[in-house]
Design an enzyme around this catalytic site. Structure first.
Site, PDB file in Angstrom:
ATOM      1  N   HIS A  76       0.922  -1.117  -0.254  1.00  0.00           N
ATOM      2  CA  HIS A  76      -0.293  -0.016  -0.291  1.00  0.00           C
ATOM      3  C   HIS A  76       1.122   1.281   0.319  1.00  0.00           C
ATOM      4  CE1 HIS A  76      -3.067   3.217   1.360  1.00  0.00           C
ATOM      5  NE2 HIS A  76      -1.857   3.726   2.352  1.00  0.00           N
ATOM      6  N   ASP A 105       7.477  22.823 -24.816  1.00  0.00           N
ATOM      7  CA  ASP A 105       6.869  22.011 -24.532  1.00  0.00           C
ATOM      8  C   ASP A 105       8.219  21.737 -23.199  1.00  0.00           C
ATOM      9  OD1 ASP A 105       7.133  18.856 -24.730  1.00  0.00           O
ATOM     10  OD2 ASP A 105       6.116  19.246 -26.193  1.00  0.00           O
ATOM     11  N   TRP A 141       7.666  -0.514   3.888  1.00  0.00           N
ATOM     12  CA  TRP A 141       8.026  -0.088   2.991  1.00  0.00           C
ATOM     13  C   TRP A 141       9.610   0.372   3.376  1.00  0.00           C
ATOM     14  CZ3 TRP A 141       9.587   4.570   1.422  1.00  0.00           C
ATOM     15  CH2 TRP A 141       8.933   5.904   1.992  1.00  0.00           C
ATOM     16  N   SER A 168      13.096   6.825 -13.549  1.00  0.00           N
ATOM     17  CA  SER A 168      12.016   7.736 -13.958  1.00  0.00           C
ATOM     18  C   SER A 168      12.231   8.724 -13.054  1.00  0.00           C
ATOM     19  CB  SER A 168      10.842   6.648 -13.442  1.00  0.00           C
ATOM     20  OG  SER A 168      10.040   7.892 -13.843  1.00  0.00           O
ATOM     21  N   SER A 169      11.664   8.442 -11.984  1.00  0.00           N
ATOM     22  CA  SER A 169      11.961   9.886 -10.875  1.00  0.00           C
ATOM     23  C   SER A 169      13.032  11.229 -11.386  1.00  0.00           C
ATOM     24  CB  SER A 169      11.909  10.150  -9.828  1.00  0.00           C
ATOM     25  OG  SER A 169      10.997   8.830  -8.884  1.00  0.00           O
ATOM     26  N   HIS A 252      13.110  11.202   4.345  1.00  0.00           N
ATOM     27  CA  HIS A 252      12.570  12.715   4.594  1.00  0.00           C
ATOM     28  C   HIS A 252      12.657  14.208   4.093  1.00  0.00           C
ATOM     29  CE1 HIS A 252      10.062  15.493   7.825  1.00  0.00           C
ATOM     30  NE2 HIS A 252      11.165  15.661   6.744  1.00  0.00           N
ATOM     31  N   GLU A 254      11.767  12.814   0.365  1.00  0.00           N
ATOM     32  CA  GLU A 254      10.914  12.171  -0.347  1.00  0.00           C
ATOM     33  C   GLU A 254       9.687  13.232   0.277  1.00  0.00           C
ATOM     34  OE1 GLU A 254      10.753  10.754  -2.696  1.00  0.00           O
ATOM     35  OE2 GLU A 254       8.381   9.590  -2.200  1.00  0.00           O
ATOM     36  N   TYR A 256       8.884  16.005   1.577  1.00  0.00           N
ATOM     37  CA  TYR A 256       8.899  17.490   0.876  1.00  0.00           C
ATOM     38  C   TYR A 256       8.782  16.782  -0.556  1.00  0.00           C
ATOM     39  CZ  TYR A 256       9.367  18.327   6.062  1.00  0.00           C
ATOM     40  OH  TYR A 256       9.335  18.530   6.774  1.00  0.00           O
ATOM     41  N   SER A 267      -1.191  27.617  -3.388  1.00  0.00           N
ATOM     42  CA  SER A 267      -0.859  28.580  -4.132  1.00  0.00           C
ATOM     43  C   SER A 267      -0.936  29.220  -5.362  1.00  0.00           C
ATOM     44  CB  SER A 267       0.779  28.880  -4.162  1.00  0.00           C
ATOM     45  OG  SER A 267       1.256  28.929  -2.381  1.00  0.00           O
ATOM     46  N   HIS A 301      14.597  11.777  13.535  1.00  0.00           N
ATOM     47  CA  HIS A 301      13.862  12.059  13.832  1.00  0.00           C
ATOM     48  C   HIS A 301      12.811  10.856  13.283  1.00  0.00           C
ATOM     49  CE1 HIS A 301      11.677  15.167  10.525  1.00  0.00           C
ATOM     50  NE2 HIS A 301      11.089  13.853  10.069  1.00  0.00           N
ATOM     51  N   HIS A 302      13.134   9.975  12.001  1.00  0.00           N
ATOM     52  CA  HIS A 302      12.493   8.892  11.822  1.00  0.00           C
ATOM     53  C   HIS A 302      12.487   7.728  13.284  1.00  0.00           C
ATOM     54  CE1 HIS A 302      10.025  10.193   8.357  1.00  0.00           C
ATOM     55  NE2 HIS A 302      10.987  11.300   8.949  1.00  0.00           N
ATOM     56  N   THR A 327       6.535  26.607   7.378  1.00  0.00           N
ATOM     57  CA  THR A 327       5.594  26.121   6.701  1.00  0.00           C
ATOM     58  C   THR A 327       3.995  27.408   7.244  1.00  0.00           C
ATOM     59  OG1 THR A 327       6.597  23.870   7.409  1.00  0.00           O
ATOM     60  CG2 THR A 327       3.698  23.723   7.179  1.00  0.00           C
ATOM     61  N   LYS A 330       3.425  30.049   5.753  1.00  0.00           N
ATOM     62  CA  LYS A 330       2.676  29.354   4.223  1.00  0.00           C
ATOM     63  C   LYS A 330       1.368  29.035   4.685  1.00  0.00           C
ATOM     64  CE  LYS A 330       5.563  27.370   0.880  1.00  0.00           C
ATOM     65  NZ  LYS A 330       5.272  27.955  -0.582  1.00  0.00           N
ATOM     66  N   ARG A 449       0.869  -0.430  15.199  1.00  0.00           N
ATOM     67  CA  ARG A 449       0.461  -0.176  13.953  1.00  0.00           C
ATOM     68  C   ARG A 449       1.494  -1.373  12.770  1.00  0.00           C
ATOM     69  NH1 ARG A 449       3.806   3.178   9.876  1.00  0.00           N
ATOM     70  NH2 ARG A 449       5.973   3.861  10.543  1.00  0.00           N
TER      71      ARG A 449
END
Lengths: 535, 286
Positions: A76, A105, A141, A168-169, A252, A254, A256, A267, A301-302, A327, A330, A449
């Site tokens: 998932h 283009d 994951w 690809s990314s 991390h 990732e 963002y 925005s 922090h993870h 943040t 924003k 979890r």
């Protein structure tokens, strides 16, 4: 800046049927491919989430065995992150960035095609692991060793699927940066770019910086398993925790990567429906850049609970909490843009408002998780699940929904069904809160979890959460129907679909013709469409 | 086609061929690792398809370039593409250097009892002395010796540094349109690249046969061979790029103001050079 005039080669008769889509170099067609692929993966990943919620409907093991449950949580996440959210944003960038900067283009059109067409093959490999005798990967994951190294035959396939997604990314990101830096219309200086373009520029930089690090991390996993290295094996002087550091150095930023383009979309939408210029444009740019910079120095922090020197824990805690400042800027700017605006509430605006409120809830629970002593309590509980689903579902996904409603008239030439759109919004917003809000309480009460069973004291909230989950999940079929309906027809859309909208994308007809801005528009301080800052 | 126009190519079949090739290649690899006999064949077929794709794709680009279809702005896009590609490569190496630094600064001393690792050391690996180079407390891969920095690696460093000079000399010759000098300096650069690779292979054989240093020699062997191995792979790719550029020079391609492929290859070669210098310092010397 050089004038960008497209040359004629691309006006030759295009191949028809499937080979048109396989060989296209057109940014609009490739954008469509990305978006359709993303929607398909959203439904696949959603089905997996429903398996999880069905199993958690009541305590005890009812539906699937624990091994399969673990496969579902792992797949998932991989499908939603790499298959749904990221391709959706790249698809939006493909469609909109050339239109917004006045380019004919993308900068590298053939590579654009390649970066998309790697994805279906990557996911063919990833999803095929579900049908292997050993089953799909079940280690989460994040693929932490040593657990991930103990998986079956699917392990090598997952690693290579991730490599393909990374290639690809990276190619997609290189293309977006080159387009933004090299293809802007004359007069569009950096600080006249739309916010969506700005946020994508910074996102693309993050992608190029961290996707190779993920590739390195999973390559080390691969060699540890098959070639006798001991990067993550203490017996050889390595350290399994080292994997977590390298992984989250990718992981991390990732996070963002999955939210900065959303900030850009919001925005764009809020000024349009407030009929005012974006409040604090320059501060928005600097806030995005600050968030991107900070994303590189907060990864640990993870992993507070795996243990690290006290100084490290303190550093990562404070660095993480500082992210709340840009943040907050924003969120303040979005609210200030609406202040005394002449607001209307069409579906894109509703989703944008839902984003501002619900994403902020996710942001605040993020600050709670950043605090080391409290994180010791929350780590790996449903509180974390609630947190990142608020930022990813009501954040990233809501922004993508908002973007689709906002720009689909430009893509199809027809207005979507506003009544159904509003129903979709309210149905999603209510059900998503029924789904995820109770998970905060479950986590605070200590429910872990990634476990298929739980103590009976958690039964009520899980029941409520599962009901919300099924309501939200099946509610998205309405979205699919709205999109199909809009593609097939409806009220003709004008060039400037929304009367408050500004920017170059609204100067081309709806639907946008296959080739736009063959001759670049000229942007000056006084051109009404393009002077983004002035409304 | 007007002056200053941006070339947007028509449809191209190469990307989808490349995707299918990559798909076969990595599926074959994965099957290979799981012990399937089909795996190596699939990987070989996939790799051939990818190589064929690269030939075809680059041939298209070279043809278009020689036909003068690319404006300066297209060149700008290519430059952006190459710069960011090299940046992504830098970050790929950063992951492995990060592993090296983490292991040397944190992981190995912790297993040896430093900091909060006292009990780890007492309970799991009593008596383990955390001295770099190490293959870990369980002496994985058996005893080994390391390669002295100021033997072959020093010569290799000189070779790569000189090759950086020769490719610059080639660039100068190209700008002055002295074709013979250009080809001479390119050939010199290719030869130095090839010499470097030969010496690396010799060093690997020496490590495996005489020193007992293998990929399985704990964290030292892992970081040593992965860093030097990926670097060697990049030198190989760089050398192939140099050969292609040399052949194009022989055919009379490139002009003093229009030679992006040459520049991109030179950038890549310098990148490979810089990675080696970092590697020489942190893997061999320190």
């Amino acid at each position: 800046m050089t004038a960008t005039t497209a040359h004629d080669d691309h006006h030759h008769a295009a191949p028809k049927g499937i080979s048109r889509w396989l060989t296209t170099t057109n940014h609009k067609e490739i954008g469509t491919l990305y978006l359709v692929f993303s929607l398909a993966m959203f439904l696949v990943g959603g089905a997996m989430a429903l398996v999880i919620r069905a199993e958690l409907f009541a305590p005890g093991l009812h539906l699937v065995n624990p091994e399969f449950f673990n496969q579902m949580t792992t797949m998932h996440a991989l499908v939603m992150i790499f298959g749904a959210v990221m391709p959706a944003f790249v698809g939006l960038a493909n469609w909109m960035v050339p239109l917004m900067v006045g380019a004919p283009d993308m900068a590298l059109p053939r590579m654009n095609n390649w970066s998309f067409w790697i994805l279906p093959f990557a996911f063919l490999i990833l999803l095929s692991t579900l049908f292997m005798p050993s089953g799909a990967p079940a280690s989460g994951w994040t693929l932490y060793p040593p657990l991930s190294l103990q998986g079956g035959n699917s392990f090598a396939f997952v690693i290579f699927a991730i490599h393909l997604m990374g290639i690809s990314s990276i190619m997609g990101a290189i293309n977006i940066i080159a387009t933004i830096l090299n293809m802007r219309a004359p007069g569009m200086s950096l600080l006249r770019m739309p916010m969506f373009v700005w946020n994508w520029l910074i996102t693309a930089f993050l992608l190029i910086a961290v996707m190779p690090v993920l590739a390195g991390a999973v390559t080390m996993l691969l060699t540890d398993r098959f070639f006798g290295t001991s990067f993550f094996d203490a017996a050889g002087g390595g350290d399994p925790v080292m994997y977590q550091h390298i992984f989250w150095f990718f992981g991390h930023p990732e996070v963002y990567i999955m939210i900065l383009p959303a900030f850009g979309i919001i925005s764009e939408i809020i000024p349009t429906f407030s009929r005012k210029a974006l409040f604090g444009y320059t501060s928005m740019v600097y806030a995005t850049a600050s968030i991107a910079f900070l994303s590189f120095i907060v990864w640990a922090h993870h992993m507070f609970t795996v243990g690290m020197p006290l100084g490290g824990a303190l550093f990562f805690m404070y660095a993480t909490m500082i992210i709340a400042v840009p943040t907050g800027i924003k969120v303040f700017n979005w609210v200030a843009t609406m202040w005394r605006g002449s607001m209307t509430f069409e579906t894109p605006m509703l989703f944008a408002l839902g984003f501002v409120i619900l994403f902020t809830i996710g942001g605040l629970s993020g600050v709670m998780l950043a605090i080391v002593p409290t994180d010791f309590q929350y780590h790996d509980t449903y509180f974390v699940v609630a947190h990142f689903h608020y930022v990813l579902v009501t954040g990233a996904i809501f922004a993508i929904m908002a973007a689709v409603y906002y720009w689909i008239p430009k893509w199809t030439g027809y207005m979507y069904d506003e009544r159904l759109g509003k129903i979709h919004f309210w149905w999603s917003t209510i059900s998503v809160n029924v789904l995820f809000f109770p998970q905060h309480y479950l986590g605070l009460a200590g429910m872990p979890r990634r476990i298929p069973d739980y103590a009976v004291q958690f039964a009520e909230f899980n029941l409520i959460s599962s009901i919300g989950g099924f309501a939200f999940g099946f509610g998205q079929l309405l979205f699919v129907w709205i999109v199909i309906k809009c593609v097939r027809g409806g009220k003709q859309a004008e060039a400037r679909v929304w009367d408050g909208a500004r920017g170059l994308e609204w100067t081309v007809p709806s639907p946008a013709p296959l080739h736009t801005f063959d001759t670049p528009p000229v942007v000056t301080e006084n051109t009404e469409h393009s002077a983004y800052l002035q409304r | 086609m007007a002056q200053g126009s941006y070339y947007v190519p028509a449809t191209s079949k190469w990307p989808i061929i490349g995707s299918v090739g990559l798909f076969i290649l990595v599926s074959g690899f994965a099957k290979w690792m799981n012990g399937s006999d089909l795996g190596p064949w699939m990987a070989a077929i996939g790799a051939s398809v990818v190589i064929a794709m690269m030939f075809g794709w680059f041939a298209d680009v070279i043809r278009e370039s020689e036909a003068g279809m690319y404006s300066n702005q297209v060149g700008g896009s290519f430059r952006q593409g190459m710069i960011w590609f090299i940046f992504s490569e830098v970050m790929f190496f950063a992951a492995f250097f990060g592993a090296l630094f983490y292991a040397r600064i944190f992981a190995v001393p912790w297993i040896g009892g430093e900091g909060t690792g006292v009990m780890t050391n007492e309970l799991l690996y009593p008596g383990y002395l955390p001295v770099w180079p190490t293959n870990g407390p369980e002496n994985l891969g058996g005893d080994f010796k390391t390669i002295g920095a100021f033997e072959l690696p020093m010569i290799n460093t000189l070779i790569l540094l000189i090759s950086g000079v020769t490719i610059t000399a080639a660039h100068v010759a190209l700008k002055k349109l002295k074709r013979n000098a250009l080809i001479f300096w390119m050939a010199a650069t290719v030869s130095l690249g090839a010499l470097f690779l030969c010496l690396q292979m010799f060093e690997y054989v020496h490590a495996y046969q005489d020193l007992g240093l293998t990929l399985g020699s704990g964290i030292y062997g892992s970081t040593f061979f992965m860093l030097t191995g990926f670097h060697g792979l990049h030198v190989t790719v760089g050398s192939i790029m140099l050969i292609v550029i040399t052949l194009r020079c022989v055919r009379g391609h490139f002009e003093p103001k229009n030679h992006f492929a040459f520049e991109a290859t030179a950038w890549y070669w310098h990148f490979v050079d810089v990675v080696w210098l970092v590697l020489f310092v942190f893997v061999y010397v320190l």
